[in-house]
Design a protein around this motif. Structure first.
Motif, short mmCIF file in Angstrom:
data_model
loop_
_atom_site.label_atom_id
_atom_site.label_comp_id
_atom_site.label_asym_id
_atom_site.label_seq_id
_atom_site.Cartn_x
_atom_site.Cartn_y
_atom_site.Cartn_z
N GLY A 1 16.44 46.34 -9.01
CA GLY A 1 17.71 47.00 -8.73
C GLY A 1 18.86 46.09 -9.11
O GLY A 1 18.67 44.99 -9.65
N TRP A 2 20.06 46.58 -8.85
CA TRP A 2 21.27 45.83 -9.20
C TRP A 2 21.98 45.38 -7.93
O TRP A 2 22.21 46.18 -7.02
CB TRP A 2 22.21 46.69 -10.05
N PHE A 3 22.33 44.10 -7.85
CA PHE A 3 22.87 43.51 -6.64
C PHE A 3 24.14 42.72 -6.96
O PHE A 3 24.05 41.55 -7.37
CB PHE A 3 21.83 42.60 -5.97
N PRO A 4 25.30 43.34 -6.81
CA PRO A 4 26.56 42.67 -7.16
C PRO A 4 26.75 41.32 -6.45
O PRO A 4 27.41 40.43 -6.98
CB PRO A 4 27.63 43.68 -6.73
N GLU A 5 26.13 41.19 -5.27
CA GLU A 5 26.29 39.93 -4.52
C GLU A 5 25.63 38.75 -5.23
O GLU A 5 25.92 37.58 -4.91
CB GLU A 5 25.73 40.08 -3.10
N LYS A 6 24.76 39.02 -6.21
CA LYS A 6 24.18 37.93 -7.00
C LYS A 6 25.21 37.30 -7.94
O LYS A 6 25.00 36.20 -8.44
CB LYS A 6 23.00 38.46 -7.84
N ILE A 7 26.26 38.03 -8.20
CA ILE A 7 27.27 37.55 -9.16
C ILE A 7 28.32 36.75 -8.41
O ILE A 7 29.19 37.31 -7.71
CB ILE A 7 27.92 38.73 -9.91
N GLN A 8 28.23 35.43 -8.52
CA GLN A 8 29.13 34.52 -7.82
C GLN A 8 30.00 33.77 -8.83
O GLN A 8 29.60 33.56 -9.98
CB GLN A 8 28.32 33.51 -6.99
N LYS A 9 31.15 33.34 -8.41
CA LYS A 9 32.09 32.67 -9.32
C LYS A 9 31.55 31.33 -9.82
O LYS A 9 32.05 30.79 -10.81
CB LYS A 9 33.44 32.48 -8.64
N GLU A 10 30.51 30.80 -9.14
CA GLU A 10 29.94 29.52 -9.57
C GLU A 10 29.08 29.66 -10.84
O GLU A 10 28.72 28.65 -11.44
CB GLU A 10 29.07 28.92 -8.44
N LEU A 11 28.76 30.87 -11.23
CA LEU A 11 27.96 31.06 -12.45
C LEU A 11 28.73 30.58 -13.68
O LEU A 11 29.93 30.83 -13.81
CB LEU A 11 27.60 32.53 -12.62
N ASP A 12 28.04 29.91 -14.59
CA ASP A 12 28.66 29.47 -15.83
C ASP A 12 28.76 30.61 -16.84
O ASP A 12 29.66 30.63 -17.67
CB ASP A 12 27.86 28.32 -16.45
N ALA A 13 27.81 31.54 -16.78
CA ALA A 13 27.84 32.67 -17.71
C ALA A 13 26.89 33.76 -17.25
O ALA A 13 25.98 33.53 -16.46
CB ALA A 13 27.44 32.22 -19.12
N VAL A 14 27.15 34.97 -17.77
CA VAL A 14 26.28 36.12 -17.56
C VAL A 14 25.84 36.61 -18.94
O VAL A 14 26.65 36.71 -19.86
CB VAL A 14 27.02 37.25 -16.81
#
Length: 453
Positions: free
Chosen positions: A53-66
Motif C-alpha cells: 500500500g501507500w503510506f505518506p508518513e514514510k515520506i519524511q523531509k530527511e530523505l535525500d531523494a525519492v
C-alpha cells in the motif's frame, strides 16, 4: 544517502533498489502489489515493505531523494507528500543519469534487439574482467542483478528504452541519458498507446540521436532504412558508424559466423541476432575490446533470458520461447527459427496481450509476420482486451490482419494448453512468442513432454 522508492516492486525499480543497497545507500520503498521474483529478491536483502500500500508518513523531509516508478499514479499519496515537502523526485532514468553523469555513458537504443545487444556487450566485458556499471532489461547468466552502480567505474552501459519515464515525466527514458557512445538497432512502430502515429514514434529516435553529447558517436544498423534516414539527417556533431549483418552460414542446425580466423560456431542464431552481434562488436571496440577478444568471448554467449531461449529438446523436437510481441520481432524470430531448422515442421504460437496488439489499426502491422511457420497459432484472452478498456477483438479480425486463412485462433487458456500438450511433436520445432505467460501454461510439463519425444 537515504532514498525512498515509490513502486519498488517493478522489474527495473527493484533492481535499482538492490544496486543502491549494495552500494551502501539506505533504501526504503512502497508498492501496492509485488510479484515474484521481485518479492523474494527484495525480501532477501530486507528491502520488502512490511505492508503493501501507500503510506505518506514514510515520506519524511530527511530523505535525500525519492525515485518514482512508472507503476505509480500521478495522484499517488506518497508522491503528493514528497511534492508538498519539496523533496528531490527522480524518475528511474533521471536517477541513473545522476549516478552516471561523470562516466562515459554507452546507451543501446532501438525498437528491438536492445536487450540482446546490451547483454552481448556485458557478456564480453565480464569475460575479459573489465569493470563497468550497467543497467539491462533481462536477468543475465553470471550477473546477480540487472543494475550495477559504483563510484569508481569509468563506463556505464545502459539499455535505452523509448517508453515513458514516470507518471509525471512523459519523456521517453532514453532521452535522459545523454550518451557518449550510442547504438540504434532498428525502428518499428510500437507503444501505440503513447505514440499514436508512426511519425510521432520515429521522432523520439531523432531526439535520441540529437541527445548524444557533442564529439560522441552513434553506431547504427544501416540495413534499417528508417534508422539510416534518422541518423544521416541528424546535424549533431557526432561520428556516425554504420554496421550490417556479418556473413554466416547454417550447417546441420549450427550457425557458423565468418571471422578473420575462419568460421566460428555460435549459440545465437538468426539474421536479426547476427545483426545484433555486429552492433555489439562495434560498441565493444569503442570501449577498448579488440576484434579477436570480442570473438573469443562471444563464442560463449548463450543468449539473454527470454530472448529466443531454448526450453526443451528431444530426439526429434526442439522448443523455444521468445519475448517477441511486436510485428517486426515476430517476423524476425519466426524467420530465424525456420532458417535454423529448415527441415522440421515449425509451429509458431503468438500470444497477443499488449495494448498495441489489440488495436485494429496496429493489428494490420502483423500481416505476413507468421508466413514462414508451417502451422501458425494465435492465443489471446478477451478479458485482457476488456481490462484495457478496448473494443472487442474477434478471431476473424485477427485472421484478416495476419492474412493467413489457416491461422488457428484460441480465445481461452484451457483450449490453447490442450492444443500445446497434445500436439504431435515428431520432427517439429515449437516457437512460443509472448511478453506474457501464455495463460499460465505449465512450461515444466511441456518440457517433460518434449524431452520424451
Amino acid at each position: 544517502m537515504r532514498i525512498h522508492f515509490i513502486a519498488i516492486g517493478g522489474s527495473a525499480m527493484h533492481n535499482l533498489a538492490l544496486a543502491l543497497a549494495h552500494k551502501g545507500y539506505q533504501i526504503t520503498g512502497s508498492d501496492d502489489v509485488i510479484f515474484e521474483p521481485s518479492k523474494s529478491r527484495l525480501e532477501a536483502k530486507d528491502l520488502l515493505p512490511e505492508q503493501f500500500g501507500w503510506f505518506p508518513e514514510k515520506i519524511q523531509k530527511e530523505l535525500d531523494a525519492v525515485v518514482l516508478g512508472m507503476h505509480a499514479k500521478a495522484d499517488n499519496p506518497e508522491l503528493l507528500r514528497a511534492q508538498e515537502l519539496g523533496l528531490t523526485i527522480y524518475s528511474y532514468p533521471e536517477f541513473l543519469y545522476e549516478q552516471s553523469k561523470n562516466k562515459t555513458r554507452v546507451v543501446i537504443g532501438g525498437s528491438h534487439g536492445k536487450t540482446t545487444i546490451t547483454s552481448m556487450i556485458l557478456h564480453v566485458i565480464k569475460y575479459h574482467q573489465i569493470p563497468v556499471d550497467y543497467m539491462v532489461g533481462a536477468q543475465l547468466e553470471g550477473f546477480d542483478r540487472m543494475v550495477h552502480l559504483t563510484e569508481e567505474n569509468d563506463f556505464i552501459v545502459l539499455e535505452g528504452d523509448e517508453y515513458l519515464s514516470s507518471p509525471i515525466d512523459r519523456r521517453p527514458k532514453f532521452h535522459l541519458y545523454r550518451p557518449n557512445i550510442a547504438l540504434l538497432s532498428g525502428i518499428a512502430w510500437d507503444h501505440i498507446n503513447v505514440f499514436p502515429t508512426f511519425e510521432n514514434y520515429v521522432e523520439q529516435f531523432r531526439i535520441f540521436v540529437d541527445s548524444i553529447v557533442e564529439g560522441g558517436s552513434i553506431t547504427f544498423n544501416e540495413e534499417d532504412p528508417v534508422v539510416k534516414k534518422v541518423v544521416e539527417a541528424s546535424e549533431n556533431q557526432i561520428r556516425k558508424l554504420p554496421y550490417s549483418t556479418p556473413d554466416y552460414e547454417v550447417v546441420n542446425g549450427e550457425t557458423l559466423l565468418s571471422t578473420p580466423e575462419g568460421p566460428m560456431p555460435i549459440s545465437v542464431f538468426g539474421k536479426h541476432n547476427l545483426s545484433n552481434l555486429a552492433g555489439a562488436k562495434w560498441i565493444c571496440q569503442n570501449m577498448g575490446v579488440d576484434e579477436a577478444d570480442f570473438y573469443e568471448a562471444i563464442a560463449t554467449f548463450k543468449g539473454a533470458s527470454k530472448r529466443l531461449e531454448k526450453i526443451a529438446e528431444g530426439k526429434n523436437c526442439i522448443a523455444f520461447k521468445d519475448f517477441a510481441h511486436a510485428p517486426s520481432k515476430v517476423m524476425a524470430t519466426t524467420t530465424a527459427v525456420k532458417e535454423q531448422y529448415p527441415d522440421r515442421r515449425l509451429v509458431a504460437c503468438l500470444e497477443l496481450h499488449t495494448y498495441s496488439s489489440f488495436n485494429p489499426d496496429f493489428l494490420k502491422e502483423y500481416k505476413g509476420a507468421l508466413n514462414l511457420a508451417d502451422e501458425a497459432v494465435i492465443f489471446f484472452l478477451p478479458e485482457s482486451v476488456a481490462i484495457k478498456k478496448l473494443k472487442e477483438v474477434t478471431p476473424e479480425q485477427i485472421m484478416e490482419a495476419f492474412a493467413r486463412k489457416d491461422l488457428k485462433v484460441f480465445t481461452d487458456a484451457e483450449s490453447f494448453h490442450a492444443f500445446i500438450q497434445h500436439m504431435d511433436y515428431s520432427n517439429t520445432t515449437l516457437l512460443l512468442m509472448s511478453s506474457g505467460n501464455y495463460g499460465g501454461l505449465d512450461l515444466g510439463e511441456l518440457t517433460r513432454s518434449i524431452e520424451n519425444v
